[in-house]
Write a protein that holds these residues in place. Structure first.
Motif, PDB file in Angstrom:
ATOM      1  N   TRP A  60       0.840  -1.201   0.000  1.00 36.06           N
ATOM      2  CA  TRP A  60       0.000   0.000   0.000  1.00 36.06           C
ATOM      3  C   TRP A  60       0.879   1.256   0.000  1.00 36.06           C
ATOM      4  O   TRP A  60       1.809   1.375   0.791  1.00 36.06           O
ATOM      5  CB  TRP A  60      -0.912   0.033   1.225  1.00 36.06           C
ATOM      6  N   LEU A  61       0.537   2.171  -0.907  1.00 32.77           N
ATOM      7  CA  LEU A  61       1.204   3.467  -0.965  1.00 32.77           C
ATOM      8  C   LEU A  61       0.151   4.572  -0.856  1.00 32.77           C
ATOM      9  O   LEU A  61      -0.984   4.411  -1.306  1.00 32.77           O
ATOM     10  CB  LEU A  61       1.969   3.651  -2.276  1.00 32.77           C
ATOM     11  N   ALA A  62       0.547   5.693  -0.278  1.00 30.78           N
ATOM     12  CA  ALA A  62      -0.290   6.901  -0.267  1.00 30.78           C
ATOM     13  C   ALA A  62       0.260   7.870  -1.302  1.00 30.78           C
ATOM     14  O   ALA A  62       1.464   8.119  -1.340  1.00 30.78           O
ATOM     15  CB  ALA A  62      -0.280   7.552   1.112  1.00 30.78           C
ATOM     16  N   TYR A  63      -0.634   8.395  -2.140  1.00 26.55           N
ATOM     17  CA  TYR A  63      -0.217   9.324  -3.192  1.00 26.55           C
ATOM     18  C   TYR A  63      -0.762  10.714  -2.883  1.00 26.55           C
ATOM     19  O   TYR A  63      -1.977  10.914  -2.771  1.00 26.55           O
ATOM     20  CB  TYR A  63      -0.733   8.846  -4.543  1.00 26.55           C
ATOM     21  N   TYR A  64       0.156  11.675  -2.736  1.00 27.21           N
ATOM     22  CA  TYR A  64      -0.213  13.056  -2.426  1.00 27.21           C
ATOM     23  C   TYR A  64       0.045  13.952  -3.642  1.00 27.21           C
ATOM     24  O   TYR A  64       1.059  13.818  -4.324  1.00 27.21           O
ATOM     25  CB  TYR A  64       0.612  13.580  -1.257  1.00 27.21           C
ATOM     26  N   ARG A  65      -0.881  14.897  -3.861  1.00 25.19           N
ATOM     27  CA  ARG A  65      -0.715  15.869  -4.940  1.00 25.19           C
ATOM     28  C   ARG A  65      -0.364  17.265  -4.431  1.00 25.19           C
ATOM     29  O   ARG A  65       0.292  18.040  -5.116  1.00 25.19           O
ATOM     30  CB  ARG A  65      -2.006  15.974  -5.766  1.00 25.19           C
ATOM     31  N   HIS A  66      -0.830  17.620  -3.214  1.00 24.11           N
ATOM     32  CA  HIS A  66      -0.732  19.008  -2.760  1.00 24.11           C
ATOM     33  C   HIS A  66       0.058  19.195  -1.468  1.00 24.11           C
ATOM     34  O   HIS A  66       0.381  20.322  -1.115  1.00 24.11           O
ATOM     35  CB  HIS A  66      -2.141  19.586  -2.526  1.00 24.11           C
ATOM     36  N   SER A  67       0.359  18.145  -0.758  1.00 29.76           N
ATOM     37  CA  SER A  67       0.830  18.293   0.617  1.00 29.76           C
ATOM     38  C   SER A  67       2.332  18.481   0.762  1.00 29.76           C
ATOM     39  O   SER A  67       2.813  18.758   1.861  1.00 29.76           O
ATOM     40  CB  SER A  67       0.399  17.064   1.443  1.00 29.76           C
ATOM     41  N   PHE A  68       3.080  18.333  -0.323  1.00 32.64           N
ATOM     42  CA  PHE A  68       4.527  18.427  -0.219  1.00 32.64           C
ATOM     43  C   PHE A  68       5.062  19.456  -1.213  1.00 32.64           C
ATOM     44  O   PHE A  68       4.551  19.598  -2.329  1.00 32.64           O
ATOM     45  CB  PHE A  68       5.175  17.061  -0.469  1.00 32.64           C
ATOM     46  N   GLY A  69       6.104  20.166  -0.778  1.00 35.91           N
ATOM     47  CA  GLY A  69       6.601  21.302  -1.541  1.00 35.91           C
ATOM     48  C   GLY A  69       7.102  20.954  -2.929  1.00 35.91           C
ATOM     49  O   GLY A  69       7.010  21.760  -3.848  1.00 35.91           O
ATOM     50  N   LEU A  70       7.655  19.750  -3.116  1.00 39.53           N
ATOM     51  CA  LEU A  70       8.196  19.375  -4.422  1.00 39.53           C
ATOM     52  C   LEU A  70       7.131  18.887  -5.383  1.00 39.53           C
ATOM     53  O   LEU A  70       7.419  18.622  -6.548  1.00 39.53           O
ATOM     54  CB  LEU A  70       9.266  18.283  -4.250  1.00 39.53           C
ATOM     55  N   GLY A  71       5.888  18.756  -4.904  1.00 38.35           N
ATOM     56  CA  GLY A  71       4.813  18.300  -5.783  1.00 38.35           C
ATOM     57  C   GLY A  71       4.316  16.920  -5.388  1.00 38.35           C
ATOM     58  O   GLY A  71       4.058  16.655  -4.204  1.00 38.35           O
ATOM     59  N   GLU A  72       4.170  16.034  -6.366  1.00 41.80           N
ATOM     60  CA  GLU A  72       3.638  14.698  -6.107  1.00 41.80           C
ATOM     61  C   GLU A  72       4.577  13.912  -5.192  1.00 41.80           C
ATOM     62  O   GLU A  72       5.790  14.034  -5.290  1.00 41.80           O
ATOM     63  CB  GLU A  72       3.449  13.966  -7.436  1.00 41.80           C
ATOM     64  N   HIS A  73       3.961  13.086  -4.330  1.00 39.13           N
ATOM     65  CA  HIS A  73       4.768  12.368  -3.327  1.00 39.13           C
ATOM     66  C   HIS A  73       4.083  11.059  -2.953  1.00 39.13           C
ATOM     67  O   HIS A  73       2.850  10.955  -2.931  1.00 39.13           O
ATOM     68  CB  HIS A  73       4.939  13.230  -2.077  1.00 39.13           C
ATOM     69  N   TYR A  74       4.920  10.047  -2.664  1.00 38.47           N
ATOM     70  CA  TYR A  74       4.433   8.749  -2.202  1.00 38.47           C
ATOM     71  C   TYR A  74       4.934   8.494  -0.786  1.00 38.47           C
ATOM     72  O   TYR A  74       6.120   8.698  -0.498  1.00 38.47           O
ATOM     73  CB  TYR A  74       4.937   7.615  -3.103  1.00 38.47           C
ATOM     74  N   ASN A  75       4.038   8.041   0.087  1.00 40.06           N
ATOM     75  CA  ASN A  75       4.408   7.523   1.399  1.00 40.06           C
ATOM     76  C   ASN A  75       4.036   6.049   1.472  1.00 40.06           C
ATOM     77  O   ASN A  75       3.187   5.565   0.711  1.00 40.06           O
ATOM     78  CB  ASN A  75       3.694   8.289   2.515  1.00 40.06           C
ATOM     79  N   SER A  76       4.666   5.348   2.398  1.00 43.50           N
ATOM     80  CA  SER A  76       4.369   3.941   2.616  1.00 43.50           C
ATOM     81  C   SER A  76       3.235   3.812   3.635  1.00 43.50           C
ATOM     82  O   SER A  76       3.168   4.575   4.606  1.00 43.50           O
ATOM     83  CB  SER A  76       5.620   3.217   3.128  1.00 43.50           C
ATOM     84  N   LEU A  77       2.329   2.848   3.418  1.00 42.65           N
ATOM     85  CA  LEU A  77       1.208   2.611   4.331  1.00 42.65           C
ATOM     86  C   LEU A  77       1.320   1.196   4.893  1.00 42.65           C
ATOM     87  O   LEU A  77       1.196   0.209   4.154  1.00 42.65           O
ATOM     88  CB  LEU A  77      -0.133   2.789   3.610  1.00 42.65           C
ATOM     89  N   ARG A  78       1.557   1.120   6.188  1.00 46.10           N
ATOM     90  CA  ARG A  78       1.661  -0.172   6.859  1.00 46.10           C
ATOM     91  C   ARG A  78       0.363  -0.495   7.570  1.00 46.10           C
ATOM     92  O   ARG A  78      -0.460   0.387   7.817  1.00 46.10           O
ATOM     93  CB  ARG A  78       2.810  -0.172   7.851  1.00 46.10           C
ATOM     94  N   LYS A  79       0.204  -1.748   7.959  1.00 46.52           N
ATOM     95  CA  LYS A  79      -0.965  -2.119   8.756  1.00 46.52           C
ATOM     96  C   LYS A  79      -0.825  -1.525  10.144  1.00 46.52           C
ATOM     97  O   LYS A  79       0.263  -1.565  10.744  1.00 46.52           O
ATOM     98  CB  LYS A  79      -1.085  -3.650   8.848  1.00 46.52           C
ATOM     99  N   SER A  80      -1.921  -0.979  10.657  1.00 48.02           N
ATOM    100  CA  SER A  80      -1.897  -0.459  12.020  1.00 48.02           C
ATOM    101  C   SER A  80      -1.821  -1.600  13.018  1.00 48.02           C
ATOM    102  O   SER A  80      -2.141  -2.755  12.690  1.00 48.02           O
ATOM    103  CB  SER A  80      -3.146   0.404  12.289  1.00 48.02           C
ATOM    104  N   GLU A  81      -1.414  -1.301  14.239  1.00 44.96           N
ATOM    105  CA  GLU A  81      -1.158  -2.358  15.226  1.00 44.96           C
ATOM    106  C   GLU A  81      -2.414  -3.168  15.519  1.00 44.96           C
ATOM    107  O   GLU A  81      -2.353  -4.381  15.673  1.00 44.96           O
ATOM    108  CB  GLU A  81      -0.629  -1.719  16.517  1.00 44.96           C
ATOM    109  N   GLN A  82      -3.578  -2.503  15.577  1.00 42.98           N
ATOM    110  CA  GLN A  82      -4.799  -3.236  15.911  1.00 42.98           C
ATOM    111  C   GLN A  82      -5.268  -4.156  14.769  1.00 42.98           C
ATOM    112  O   GLN A  82      -6.097  -5.025  14.960  1.00 42.98           O
ATOM    113  CB  GLN A  82      -5.948  -2.287  16.272  1.00 42.98           C
ATOM    114  N   HIS A  83      -4.698  -3.939  13.547  1.00 39.90           N
ATOM    115  CA  HIS A  83      -5.046  -4.787  12.417  1.00 39.90           C
ATOM    116  C   HIS A  83      -3.895  -5.711  12.033  1.00 39.90           C
ATOM    117  O   HIS A  83      -3.945  -6.358  10.984  1.00 39.90           O
ATOM    118  CB  HIS A  83      -5.457  -3.931  11.218  1.00 39.90           C
ATOM    119  N   SER A  84      -2.844  -5.727  12.798  1.00 42.49           N
ATOM    120  CA  SER A  84      -1.695  -6.568  12.456  1.00 42.49           C
ATOM    121  C   SER A  84      -2.008  -8.044  12.670  1.00 42.49           C
ATOM    122  O   SER A  84      -2.800  -8.401  13.521  1.00 42.49           O
ATOM    123  CB  SER A  84      -0.479  -6.141  13.299  1.00 42.49           C
TER     124      SER A  84
END
Length: 306
Positions: free
Chosen positions: A282-306
């Motif tokens: 799972w990746l998160a794709y941002y269009r507006h939140s970062f100064g350089l433009g488009e950005h990807y963050n990593s999405l891990r399972k939360s502890e309660q769903h692990s």
């Protein structure tokens, strides 16, 4: 005289409205004819009003001789008439300069073009300023909606450094978090798998993506605007951002499904090669939140769903 001038102001306003409607309904093919027609309407109205002013004053001055200053106390055109679909229009041609004697009244086309160009530039600057003012709101809304989607899907965000390597670094984080590792799960022609051990996380995934694309040119070359060799070299040797084609290559090389979550809740899924018990990243794709433009963050399972 005051009643006549009041009548003239209303006629001017009505003509401006008529011209605006004509220009809005014009097409590329009819635009020149419409502009010529509008110019003729303006000329006729000006001549008529000058004649009426001369007749009322009784001084025997011809319309041409009275053209300078005849309309000086006309009101400015209303603000809503200042623009149209194809850009700003000029006010009716009340010239700042007297007409050239003996040649008749001719509009100053160069001056009109310069004025129109200046108005267009001013409008573009105003729009850019408005978008810049709204940018913090776009960032805030995107962040808030992303958090809502993380919670509903049992995910938590792992921040990735916002640089040209973010897609590759986010994939590497997902591979390591899922205990898949950075070695591809299929054989890729021309890839030195032993050399991946010595590379940083994003450098390893860059090499895998570049090698997979190079080994499977028919799957990627039709979508490129440059030679495939140059494209692969850019992936392997530079910090150029990655996108959909690189995600396709990584999904096939590591035999995983890659899910990309957008701020509006949309999820794009790039499927694995086999689909047999393939793990999902799972990746998160941002269009507006970062100064350089488009950005990807990593999405891990939360502890309660692990």
């Amino acid at each position: 005289m005051e009643d006549l001038r009041k009548q003239h102001r209303q006629e001017l306003k009505d003509l401006q409205s008529q011209i605006t409607q004509k220009k809005k309904s014009a097409t590329k093919k009819t635009r020149k004819g419409v502009n010529d027609e509008c110019a003729e309407l303006e000329r006729r109205l000006k001549t008529k009003q000058q004649s009426e002013l001369s007749g009322l004053s009784g001084n025997g001055i011809t319309p041409e001789e009275n053209s300078e200053g005849a309309f000086d106390d006309m009101t400015e055109p209303p603000q809503e008439m200042a623009t149209e679909i194809n850009g700003p229009i000029n006010a009716l041609p009340v010239s700042d300069e007297p007409p050239n004697p003996g040649t008749g009244k001719k509009p100053n086309r160069q001056k009109a073009r310069l004025a129109r160009r200046a108005a267009e530039q001013e409008a573009a600057a105003a729009q850019a300023a408005e978008e810049a003012e709204d940018l913090p709101n776009l960032r805030s809304r995107e962040r808030d909606t992303m958090r809502e989607h993380y919670t509903s899907r049992g995910l938590k965000e792992q921040d990735i450094r916002p640089d040209g390597h973010c897609l590759y670094a986010a994939i590497a984080d997902q591979l390591l978090d899922a205990n898949i590792g950075l070695q591809p799960r299929i054989n890729i022609r021309g890839l030195d798998t032993d050399g991946l051990v010595t590379k940083t996380d994003y450098a390893a995934t860059r090499q895998v993506a570049a090698s997979y694309i190079s080994a499977n040119p028919d799957d990627f070359a039709p979508f490129l605007e440059e030679p495939l060799g140059d494209y692969v070299r850019t992936i392997r040797e530079t910090g150029e951002w990655g996108g959909h084609l690189e995600l396709m290559a990584l999904a096939k090389a590591y035999d995983v499904n890659i899910n990309v979550l957008h701020g509006n809740g949309q999820v794009d899924t790039i499927e694995s090669a086999s689909q047999d018990d393939a793990k999902s990243l799972w990746l998160a794709y941002y269009r507006h939140s970062f100064g350089l433009g488009e950005h990807y963050n990593s999405l891990r399972k939360s502890e309660q769903h692990s």
